[in-house]
Design a protein around this motif. Structure first.
Motif, mmCIF file in Angstrom:
data_model
loop_
_atom_site.group_PDB
_atom_site.id
_atom_site.type_symbol
_atom_site.label_atom_id
_atom_site.label_comp_id
_atom_site.label_asym_id
_atom_site.label_seq_id
_atom_site.Cartn_x
_atom_site.Cartn_y
_atom_site.Cartn_z
ATOM 1 N N TYR A 228 56.991 93.635 -2.896
ATOM 2 C CA TYR A 228 58.586 93.381 -2.357
ATOM 3 C C TYR A 228 59.526 92.544 -2.642
ATOM 4 C CZ TYR A 228 57.862 97.329 0.441
ATOM 5 O OH TYR A 228 57.409 98.524 1.053
ATOM 6 N N ASN A 229 59.109 91.377 -3.593
ATOM 7 C CA ASN A 229 59.777 90.218 -4.306
ATOM 8 C C ASN A 229 60.330 89.127 -2.748
ATOM 9 O OD1 ASN A 229 60.575 87.632 -5.816
ATOM 10 N ND2 ASN A 229 62.065 88.864 -6.066
ATOM 11 N N ILE A 230 59.638 89.081 -2.386
ATOM 12 C CA ILE A 230 59.626 88.558 -0.701
ATOM 13 C C ILE A 230 59.328 86.418 -1.281
ATOM 14 C CG2 ILE A 230 59.025 87.988 1.815
ATOM 15 C CD1 ILE A 230 58.379 90.454 1.921
ATOM 16 N N GLY A 231 60.857 86.264 -0.401
ATOM 17 C CA GLY A 231 60.492 85.090 -0.953
ATOM 18 C C GLY A 231 59.413 83.681 -0.610
ATOM 19 N N LYS A 232 59.337 83.502 1.130
ATOM 20 C CA LYS A 232 58.088 82.871 0.977
ATOM 21 C C LYS A 232 56.979 83.836 1.552
ATOM 22 C CE LYS A 232 61.586 79.592 2.134
ATOM 23 N NZ LYS A 232 62.994 79.225 3.001
ATOM 24 N N ILE A 233 55.551 83.777 1.962
ATOM 25 C CA ILE A 233 54.159 84.377 2.701
ATOM 26 C C ILE A 233 54.691 84.196 3.849
ATOM 27 C CG2 ILE A 233 53.408 82.064 3.103
ATOM 28 C CD1 ILE A 233 51.800 85.425 1.999
ATOM 29 N N GLN A 234 55.550 83.085 4.620
ATOM 30 C CA GLN A 234 55.762 82.788 6.059
ATOM 31 C C GLN A 234 56.851 84.086 6.608
ATOM 32 O OE1 GLN A 234 56.245 80.412 4.231
ATOM 33 N NE2 GLN A 234 58.029 79.626 4.664
ATOM 34 N N GLU A 235 57.009 85.348 5.652
ATOM 35 C CA GLU A 235 58.353 86.277 5.942
ATOM 36 C C GLU A 235 57.547 87.281 6.202
ATOM 37 O OE1 GLU A 235 62.541 83.830 4.374
ATOM 38 O OE2 GLU A 235 61.178 85.109 2.439
ATOM 39 N N VAL A 236 56.643 87.720 5.468
ATOM 40 C CA VAL A 236 56.012 89.138 5.995
ATOM 41 C C VAL A 236 55.363 88.765 7.196
ATOM 42 C CG1 VAL A 236 53.961 90.538 4.371
ATOM 43 C CG2 VAL A 236 55.654 88.766 3.531
ATOM 44 N N ILE A 237 55.368 89.919 8.602
ATOM 45 C CA ILE A 237 54.857 89.722 9.296
ATOM 46 C C ILE A 237 53.579 91.136 9.100
ATOM 47 C CG2 ILE A 237 55.036 89.680 11.992
ATOM 48 C CD1 ILE A 237 56.103 87.721 10.782
#
Ligand SMILES: *Cc1c(COP(=O)(O)O)cnc(C)c1O
Length: 404
Positions: free
Chosen positions: A79-88
């Protein structure tokens, strides 16, 4: 380019018979089938390294933790998410939405406004109604036209400085409409509102780019994208996730606990109380690997062919009406034949081994809009074939002759 025989061989369930006929599975919008690569990942977990994560010093716990965190990275990349801590990790879209709705309880006040689209799944309506009851905020609806497209001018007119949140699905599960979420997000940000996009139905068809969309929250259920049930993800921008309070209390989400005060763990663990669906998370990652190996461009192209083929063949049946005729839509066809009850058509199709969904598809407001009790919904996946669509068309004709 798209070797359909080889793809179908990956799905053991497609070999089975139902009521003596080969299974024709057209209920993909409710849940997708599972390829052997994902089944193998599940068997491997329970056969070789089943253990609790993030706590043990022992080898199995380390292995399980590494694989689980590797799955989180696969989701991040996908999902081309910037930071790993944004994936819950969550149990799915419903859980993800409730987590956000609960968090906003402390951020909204009387007079604030929440906008939802007219074509939402119940899981994207009810939590907001509950939120409005708790906070005194008002829920407003972005209307749609008879094709099942949102009326964007009405949306722009609804936006104002009281608008705090906008909720919209990326793809409607009942109609297949692909909503113009980039425009929706940009306009909402123009008045300072946050946007949550329910991506459950988009997941098997569209690879969404979180950074490009600049969306605030996005939700997915693994079981719609060839993964297992009971696991999914919530993407949230870090700033929002820091602002929202934890949803559930328990193990894993704490930094320090005394009877006087507890401090919470950092993201993403703050929102991941208790032992998660470890195997499910790992299998979710395997499912994304599988889909990416096929390639979303190839999947979209093939599904479009199936949609066009089925639309043409079904419309040739006298009295058949399709609901959801948006210019941009996924491979979903919702239909009725005159006033024959959808359930009766579904029952006859089932006797022929054809699985479709009948009813309101967890979207009663859409059915009210069209003044119908429900529809028959056939939803196609990349592992379906034109021959299966022929079987559906023949079955629908037969049902029509029996029931009218
Ligand atoms: C399936 C679906 C949901 C609900 O997903 P769960 O996995 O049941 O939580 C929500 N919204 C849409 C658009 C869906 O298709």
């Amino acid at each position: 380019m798209f070797n359909i025989a080889k793809i179908r061989a990956d799905f053991p369930i497609l070999k089975r018979k139902v009521n003596g006929r080969p299974l024709v599975y057209f209920d993909n919008a409710a849940t997708s089938q599972t390829p052997i690569q994902v089944i193998d990942a599940i068997v491997d977990y329970y056969s070789n390294y089943n253990a609790n994560i993030h706590r043990g010093v022992h080898a199995l716990s380390q292995e399980a933790t590494d694989k689980y965190e590797a799955a989180r990275q696969k989701i991040q990349r996908h999902y081309n998410i910037g930071k790993i801590q944004e994936v819950i990790f969550t149990s799915g879209t419903t859980h993800s939405i409730n987590l956000v709705a609960n968090g906003f309880s402390s951020l909204l006040e009387k007079g604030d406004e929440i906008l939802v689209s007219a074509m939402e799944h119940h899981s994207n309506i009810v939590p907001w109604q509950m939120l409005c009851e708790r906070t005194g905020a008002t829920l407003k609806v972005i209307p749609m036209n008879l094709d099942g497209e949102l009326l964007m001018q009405d949306y722009y007119d609804l936006l104002n400085d009281r608008t705090k949140l906008v909720f919209c699905n990326h793809v409607s599960n009942a109609l297949g409409t692909i909503n113009p979420i980039a425009e929706i997000i940009e306009a909402a940000h123009g008045v300072g509102a946050a946007v949550l996009v329910d991506g459950a139905q988009a997941a098997p068809h569209i690879k969404a780019d979180m950074q490009q969309l600049d969306v605030d929250f996005y939700t997915v259920s693994a079981h719609k994208v060839c993964g297992p049930t009971g696991v999914g993800m919530l993407y949230g921008k870090e700033a929002w996730l820091r602002k929202l309070p934890p949803y559930q209390g328990g193990g894993e989400m704490i930094a320090e606990v005394t009877f006087e005060k507890t401090t919470y763990a950092d993201l993403p663990h703050k929102f991941e109380a208790g032992t998660p669906n470890i195997c499910g998370g790992i299998a979710f990652g395997a499912a994304l690997d599988y889909m990416n190996a096929l390639g979303f461009n190839a999947i979209t192209k093939y599904e479009k062919e199936l949609l066009e083929y089925a639309t043409e063949k079904l419309l040739a049946i006298g009295g058949l009406k399709i609901y959801g005729t948006a210019e941009h839509k996924t491979s979903v066809i919702s239909f009725n034949i005159k006033d024959i009850h959808p359930y009766d058509i579904g029952t006859i199709l089932d006797k022929l081994g054809i699985a479709v969904r009948t009813g309101h598809h967890c979207a009663q407001p859409i059915m009210d809009f069209y003044k119908i009790p429900g529809t028959v919904r056939a939803s196609f996946s990349f592992y379906n074939t034109k021959e299966e669509i022929d079987a559906l068309v023949e079955g629908v004709e037969r049902a029509k002759n029996m029931l009218q």
